[in-house]
Design a protein around this motif. Structure first.
Motif, short mmCIF file in Angstrom:
data_model
loop_
_atom_site.label_atom_id
_atom_site.label_comp_id
_atom_site.label_asym_id
_atom_site.label_seq_id
_atom_site.Cartn_x
_atom_site.Cartn_y
_atom_site.Cartn_z
N ARG A 278 0.82 -1.11 -0.27
CA ARG A 278 -0.20 0.08 -0.08
C ARG A 278 0.99 1.29 -0.11
NH1 ARG A 278 -5.32 -1.06 -0.86
NH2 ARG A 278 -5.97 -2.95 0.32
N PRO A 279 0.53 2.38 -0.90
CA PRO A 279 1.55 3.45 -0.62
C PRO A 279 1.72 4.16 0.73
CG PRO A 279 -0.43 3.60 -2.54
CD PRO A 279 -0.72 2.27 -1.49
N GLU A 280 0.43 3.96 1.54
CA GLU A 280 0.73 4.65 2.69
C GLU A 280 1.68 3.92 3.64
OE1 GLU A 280 -1.96 3.23 1.72
OE2 GLU A 280 -3.06 2.30 3.32
N LYS A 281 2.04 2.78 3.18
CA LYS A 281 2.83 1.89 4.22
C LYS A 281 4.36 2.12 3.78
CE LYS A 281 -0.66 -0.25 6.25
NZ LYS A 281 -1.09 -1.57 5.82
N ILE A 282 4.79 2.90 2.93
CA ILE A 282 5.91 3.16 2.29
C ILE A 282 6.34 4.53 2.97
CG2 ILE A 282 7.49 3.60 0.50
CD1 ILE A 282 5.51 2.05 -1.35
N LEU A 283 7.76 4.63 3.50
CA LEU A 283 8.16 5.77 4.07
C LEU A 283 9.45 6.17 3.29
CD1 LEU A 283 8.36 4.33 7.66
CD2 LEU A 283 6.73 5.69 7.13
N LEU A 284 9.35 7.91 3.20
CA LEU A 284 10.33 8.37 2.43
C LEU A 284 11.50 8.72 3.28
CD1 LEU A 284 9.66 9.14 -0.52
CD2 LEU A 284 9.05 11.46 0.30
N ARG A 285 12.50 8.33 2.74
CA ARG A 285 13.86 8.63 3.58
C ARG A 285 15.00 9.12 2.81
NH1 ARG A 285 13.38 4.41 7.41
NH2 ARG A 285 11.88 5.18 8.61
N LEU A 337 13.53 4.51 -0.13
CA LEU A 337 12.04 3.95 0.32
C LEU A 337 12.08 2.96 1.22
CD1 LEU A 337 9.85 3.92 -3.25
CD2 LEU A 337 10.14 5.72 -1.45
N ASP A 338 11.45 2.91 2.38
CA ASP A 338 11.59 1.79 3.40
C ASP A 338 10.06 1.63 3.83
OD1 ASP A 338 12.63 0.43 5.10
OD2 ASP A 338 13.03 1.79 6.68
N TRP A 339 9.80 0.27 4.31
CA TRP A 339 8.71 -0.10 4.79
C TRP A 339 9.20 -1.53 5.54
CZ3 TRP A 339 9.93 -0.24 -0.75
CH2 TRP A 339 10.32 -1.50 -1.09
N THR A 340 7.97 -1.86 6.41
CA THR A 340 8.33 -3.08 7.23
C THR A 340 7.90 -4.12 6.51
OG1 THR A 340 6.02 -3.01 8.06
CG2 THR A 340 7.56 -1.77 9.28
N PRO A 341 8.68 -5.51 6.40
CA PRO A 341 8.17 -6.64 5.94
C PRO A 341 7.17 -7.12 6.00
CG PRO A 341 10.42 -6.87 7.18
CD PRO A 341 9.93 -5.45 7.41
N ALA A 342 6.51 -6.87 7.11
CA ALA A 342 5.01 -7.23 7.25
C ALA A 342 4.00 -6.73 6.60
CB ALA A 342 4.46 -6.97 8.88
N SER A 343 4.26 -5.58 5.84
CA SER A 343 3.63 -4.87 5.10
C SER A 343 3.44 -5.13 3.67
CB SER A 343 3.69 -3.35 5.28
OG SER A 343 4.79 -2.84 4.84
N LEU A 344 4.51 -6.00 3.28
CA LEU A 344 4.75 -6.38 1.72
C LEU A 344 3.84 -7.72 1.94
CD1 LEU A 344 5.97 -5.95 -0.76
CD2 LEU A 344 7.81 -7.56 -0.11
N ARG A 345 2.81 -7.82 0.82
CA ARG A 345 2.11 -9.11 0.79
C ARG A 345 2.51 -9.90 -0.59
NH1 ARG A 345 -2.69 -10.70 2.01
NH2 ARG A 345 -3.20 -10.84 -0.13
N VAL A 346 2.86 -11.28 -0.59
CA VAL A 346 3.16 -11.90 -1.40
C VAL A 346 2.58 -13.12 -1.89
CG1 VAL A 346 5.26 -13.07 -2.51
CG2 VAL A 346 5.65 -11.39 -0.75
N GLU A 347 2.09 -13.28 -3.28
CA GLU A 347 1.27 -14.24 -3.34
C GLU A 347 1.68 -14.88 -4.78
OE1 GLU A 347 -3.36 -12.43 -3.26
OE2 GLU A 347 -1.70 -11.13 -3.78
N ALA A 348 1.58 -16.28 -4.80
CA ALA A 348 2.20 -17.02 -6.03
C ALA A 348 1.08 -16.57 -7.04
CB ALA A 348 1.90 -18.48 -5.92
N ILE A 349 1.68 -16.39 -8.37
CA ILE A 349 0.89 -15.83 -9.50
C ILE A 349 0.02 -16.82 -10.04
CG2 ILE A 349 0.92 -15.05 -11.77
CD1 ILE A 349 2.97 -13.03 -11.10
N THR A 350 0.21 -18.20 -10.07
CA THR A 350 -0.39 -19.11 -10.83
C THR A 350 -1.86 -19.31 -9.98
OG1 THR A 350 0.76 -20.78 -9.42
CG2 THR A 350 1.16 -20.53 -11.95
N ALA A 351 -1.71 -19.31 -8.56
CA ALA A 351 -2.88 -19.60 -7.72
C ALA A 351 -3.57 -18.02 -7.73
CB ALA A 351 -2.53 -19.86 -6.51
N THR A 352 -5.09 -18.00 -8.27
CA THR A 352 -5.53 -16.74 -8.21
C THR A 352 -6.54 -16.66 -7.24
OG1 THR A 352 -7.05 -17.74 -9.93
CG2 THR A 352 -5.54 -16.12 -10.81
N ALA A 353 -7.87 -17.13 -7.26
CA ALA A 353 -8.77 -17.11 -6.18
C ALA A 353 -8.49 -17.99 -5.15
CB ALA A 353 -10.18 -17.32 -6.93
#
Lengths: 357, 285, 264
Positions: A278-285, A337-353
């Motif tokens: 999310r854009p608001e989870k990124i900090l400007l450094r 740019l900085d952010w906490t690892p928890a705010s980055l979401r990762v999903e496999a691309i093949t699996a959709t819904a």
């Protein structure tokens, strides 16, 4: 068992399923939104609850009573139509009184209840006007008053704010919630506006192509979208494509050789993944002091916050920064740019819904 | 662009039409009014003297009164039947889905473009003593009925010709009606019938009224239908005027009847406008 | 949207049957091989269509009506377009009065107009003149054209004209290149509607035509009052076919419901 329950409710037109197996249980006094793009089946679902569309399959239960095949005029639900559907030849008071008249409520009682209700929606002075003499916001209040005066067990709202301009829409959102809370009526609202759904609902139901894909409280929906569609539909989102390097939970996501750590993710080596942030989870450094370095290419001032587009080795990212009263970095500046690892979401691309949080 | 020119432009644009219409609508009507006061002599024709005799004759003579009375009766009956058929039909059409909606709308209002003579002729074939209707009646074991050259035949054919004029305004007002309004009434507890009566009908009533006026006005001055289906004996206002002009050659009397038809029409139209304005004032405040 | 119930559909079927019955009967009888008005049961014949051409007066009336309708519709356009522009685009004293004058033939019964024209033509010695017949038809059909032109003008986006103006176009160029093309559907629809109305007109024409200028509907009316034979059915069938053709063109091009029902 909820107050209003939909069980595998479906509507099929020819070979097109407008609504597929909707299961929903709404508690008494709850405000639930059905959210989705046009054609996702949310309005059809509402119309089935109202009795204006006959379901192909499934049941609708209200307070333990099966109302699936009941006629709309005996269900006793309050409905606010998208067009308001006010009776143009009746005054505001006559419009509101109509439902009571149909219930054969005595004159004196009727007048009293109409008056109270018009007071609740702040329209007491306009009782003798005709709908065409009212503004959009006032018409909407009449529609709400007309639906609520019969003390319906459930209030159904079909895109109630879509005909209003932006400023009025925001005002009416909170007004709607105020009225709903003061009456305590169980409410179901259909909307395609995510901001509207998030701000006033207790729970939001997201619908995609006739199916429900997530039912959650607004903040959970925002933080943990169940599908890629929801994450792009609800709020702003940066999306990047990367590859998982390393085995299982110890690995990291990599984009163009930059490795980005994240929590609670585990994929086989070489899996292509989608990253969202999310854009608001990124900090400007300051340059060199973050996870990635970049250059500001665009800067927009949006009042309460600034929105930047920053070109980085992993791709262009949107960053929003609250407005603290002084001018931040400008276009062309080098930043990190900085952010906490928890705010980055990762999903496999093949699996959709179904890759639920 | 100069101001003088812009003030002159609209006049230049309308003047050809305006002059033609003044010369060929206003002037002939005035001439007809004057004609109706001329003295007529069976031997010498129109005389250059003036009299009220024609108006007196028309309002006192039983022959003319009978024809006026028949004209009113036929027009009123036609209007009533058109409303009874046209209003439900427009409602049914409005609830159809496309493409059926457009197809049947064309079927209902398309005959408007077919010449009245053709339609009258069609009915005279259907209603004649050996026509299709009588053949069907005979086949069913009933005897033949005299239909052609009766008021019944005139009314049937007039309803056929006038139906589109009732369907069109009602259809237009139904188009302006938000379909959700009827659904809103149901959800508030109104039955189908109550919703129709309390919510749909009031919206359609203006369309119905204007349709009725058009139908009444056109029926009262209809010429081809009574001419072909009423025969020589069953006269209505228009056929009477035609006979006075073309057979009796009593132009002043014919003009008198024509003027009465015109005035009656205008009075109805004015009354209608008054009503529309009064209603508009009431709902607009 | 709710569906129509069985009773509604049965009612609708009856209405459609009622509306189509006389037209269908005409089209069937036109093909009869018999000498009487009967529906052909065993064989179809074109003899009554051939019969029409043995009656030169019918052919002459047809040609006469065709010219009359073409001329009056065209003149009506020439009058109604500028008048419509003035009424829609300018505010000038007497505008409403003029508008009412132009539309008045719609509420004056054709019977009265026929009588009035006959009186005028008799006084100026114009009875039996084809030119004056055309003029009388222009009066009757101009309101139809004007109504469609006004609807097209008020329905069009004025900012397109303003855009052309800011791009340096003169008034005349704006009309020619922007306004006229934008209201063209209204104009063409108006012309066709005017043509059909003029071609079908009976009540007014019967007063002002002379033996030399008899129009087709007047000829048919005269013929039908004297005798009824299958030739009338053949002529009527041809007229129905002609109208149906025009209707299809109108409907394809503009939507007939829009033209007949009118905008607002």
């Amino acid at each position: 068992m909820g107050f209003l329950t939909l069980a595998s409710l479906s509507k099929v037109y020819g070979d097109h399923a407008a609504v597929r197996d909707v299961d929903l249980s709404v508690a008494k006094g709850e405000f639930v939104s059905l959210l989705g793009p046009s054609g996702c089946g949310k309005t059809t679902t509402l119309q089935m609850i109202a009795g204006l569309v006959e379901p192909t399959r499934g049941t609708i239960t209200l307070d333990g009573r099966d109302i699936t095949h009941e006629k709309p005029n005996t269900r006793g639900l309050g409905i606010v139509f998208q067009s308001y559907a006010l009776f143009p030849h009746m005054t505001v008071a006559q419009n509101v009184a109509f439902g009571l008249e149909m219930r054969k409520v005595a004159r004196a009682e009727r007048d009293k209840r109409v008056k109270t209700m018009l007071g609740l929606v702040h329209l007491a002075q306009l009782a003798d006007r005709y709908p065409r003499q009212l503004s959009g916001g006032q018409r909407q209040r009449v529609a709400i008053a007309r639906a609520l005066v019969i003390v319906p067990p459930v209030l159904l709202l079909d895109e109630p704010l879509s005909n209003l301009d932006a400023k009025l829409r925001e005002e009416m959102q909170f007004e709607l919630r105020r009225i709903q809370q003061s009456v305590g009526t169980t409410t179901i609202m259909v909307t395609h506006d995510q901001a509207e759904a998030l701000s006033i609902s207790d729970r939001v139901v997201v619908m995609e192509q006739g199916r429900m894909t997530q039912i959650d409280a607004p903040y959970r929906l925002y933080e943990h979208p169940a599908t890629a569609f929801i994450s792009s539909f609800v709020g702003k989102m940066n999306r990047l494509d990367g590859v998982w390097r390393g085995q299982g939970p110890s690995g990291t996501a990599q984009i163009n050789g930059v490795s980005l750590p994240c929590e609670q993710a585990s994929f086989p080596d070489g899996q292509t993944v989608a990253l969202s942030l999310r854009p608001e989870k990124i900090l400007l450094r300051a340059h060199g002091q973050g996870r990635v370095d970049g250059t500001i290419v665009n800067r927009f001032f949006l009042g309460s916050y600034w929105l930047f587009t920053v070109e980085t080795p992993v791709g262009a990212l949107s960053v929003s920064v609250p407005n603290h009263g002084e001018e931040p970095a400008g276009e062309g500046d080098a930043v990190a740019l900085d952010w906490t690892p928890a705010s980055l979401r990762v999903e496999a691309i093949t699996a959709t819904a179904g890759a639920a949080a | 662009m100069s101001r003088a020119r812009s003030a002159l432009t609209p006049w230049l644009l309308v003047s050809p039409g305006a002059l033609l219409f003044l010369a060929l609508v206003i002037v002939p009507l005035v001439l007809t009014v004057i004609l109706s006061f001329h003295v007529y002599d069976h031997g010498t024709g129109i005389k250059n003297e003036f009299t009220l005799a024609h108006y007196l004759a028309v309002v006192t003579d039983d022959y003319y009164l009978g024809i006026f009375w028949r004209t009113l009766r036929v027009a009123a009956l036609t209007t009533l039947l058109c409303a009874l058929i046209g209003v439900p039909e427009a409602y049914i059409l409005a609830r159809m889905r496309d493409p059926w909606r457009s197809v049947f709308l064309l079927v209902i209002i398309g005959p408007l473009l077919v010449s009245v003579v053709v339609r009258a002729f069609g009915w005279s074939m259907l209603l004649g003593s050996t026509g299709l209707v009588n053949q069907a009646l005979q086949a069913l074991g009933f005897g033949t009925v005299k239909l052609l050259y009766t008021e019944t035949a005139i009314v049937i054919a007039l309803v056929h010709v006038m139906l589109p004029f009732m369907v069109i305004p009602v259809w237009t007002s139904l188009q302006r009606l938000d379909p959700a309004v009827e659904a809103a009434a149901w959800t508030l507890g109104a039955s189908r019938f109550t919703a129709l009566r309390r919510v749909v009908m009031p919206q359609v009533s203006m369309g119905m009224l204007s349709g009725s006026l058009i139908v009444f006005g056109l029926s009262a001055s209809a010429f081809a239908i009574p001419g072909l289906l009423g025969g020589r004996r069953l006269k209505m206002a228009a056929t009477l005027v035609y006979d006075e002009f073309m057979h009796e050659l009593n132009w002043p009397l014919g003009a008198t009847i024509a003027i009465i038809v015109l005035v009656a029409n205008l009075v109805i139209m004015l009354a209608y406008n008054r009503m529309v304005e009064a209603r508009a004032r009431r709902t607009l405040g | 949207m709710q569906k129509n119930g069985p009773i509604a559909l049965a009612f609708h079927t009856l209405v459609v049957a009622f509306v189509l019955a006389p037209l269908l009967v005409i089209c069937l009888v036109a093909f009869t091989p018999e000498n009487t008005l009967s529906i052909p049961t065993t064989s179809f014949s074109l003899r009554w269509f051939r019969e029409i051409f043995v009656h030169p007066d019918f052919v002459a009336s047809f040609v006469n009506s065709l010219w009359l309708a073409t001329l009056s519709a065209t003149i009506a356009i020439a009058l109604a377009v500028p008048a419509g522009l003035a009424i829609d685009r300018y505010d000038f004293p007497g505008r409403d009065g003029l508008n009412a004058l132009f539309l008045s033939p719609l509420i004056i019964p054709h019977l009265v107009l026929g009588v009035a024209f006959l009186r005028l033509f008799a006084l100026i010695g114009a009875t039996g003149s084809f030119t004056w017949l055309v003029v009388s038809h222009v009066i009757i059909v101009t309101p139809y054209v004007l109504r469609l032109v006004l609807a097209a003008l008020s329905g069009m986006d004025r900012s397109a004209e303003q855009a052309a103006m800011t791009l340096g176009a003169s008034h005349w160029t704006v009309f020619r290149r922007v306004t006229a093309p934008m209201i063209l559907p209204g104009i063409t629809g108006g012309w066709l509607l005017a043509f059909i109305n003029s071609f079908d007109e009976l009540t007014m024409s019967i007063f002002v035509t002379s033996p030399a200028t008899v129009t087709l509907p007047v000829r048919m009316y005269m013929y039908a009052t004297e005798s009824i034979d299958p030739m009338m059915a053949a002529v009527s069938a041809l007229m129905i076919a002609l109208t149906a053709g025009a209707m299809l063109v109108l409907d394809r091009a503009f939507g007939l419901d829009k033209i007949l029902v009118g905008q607002k």
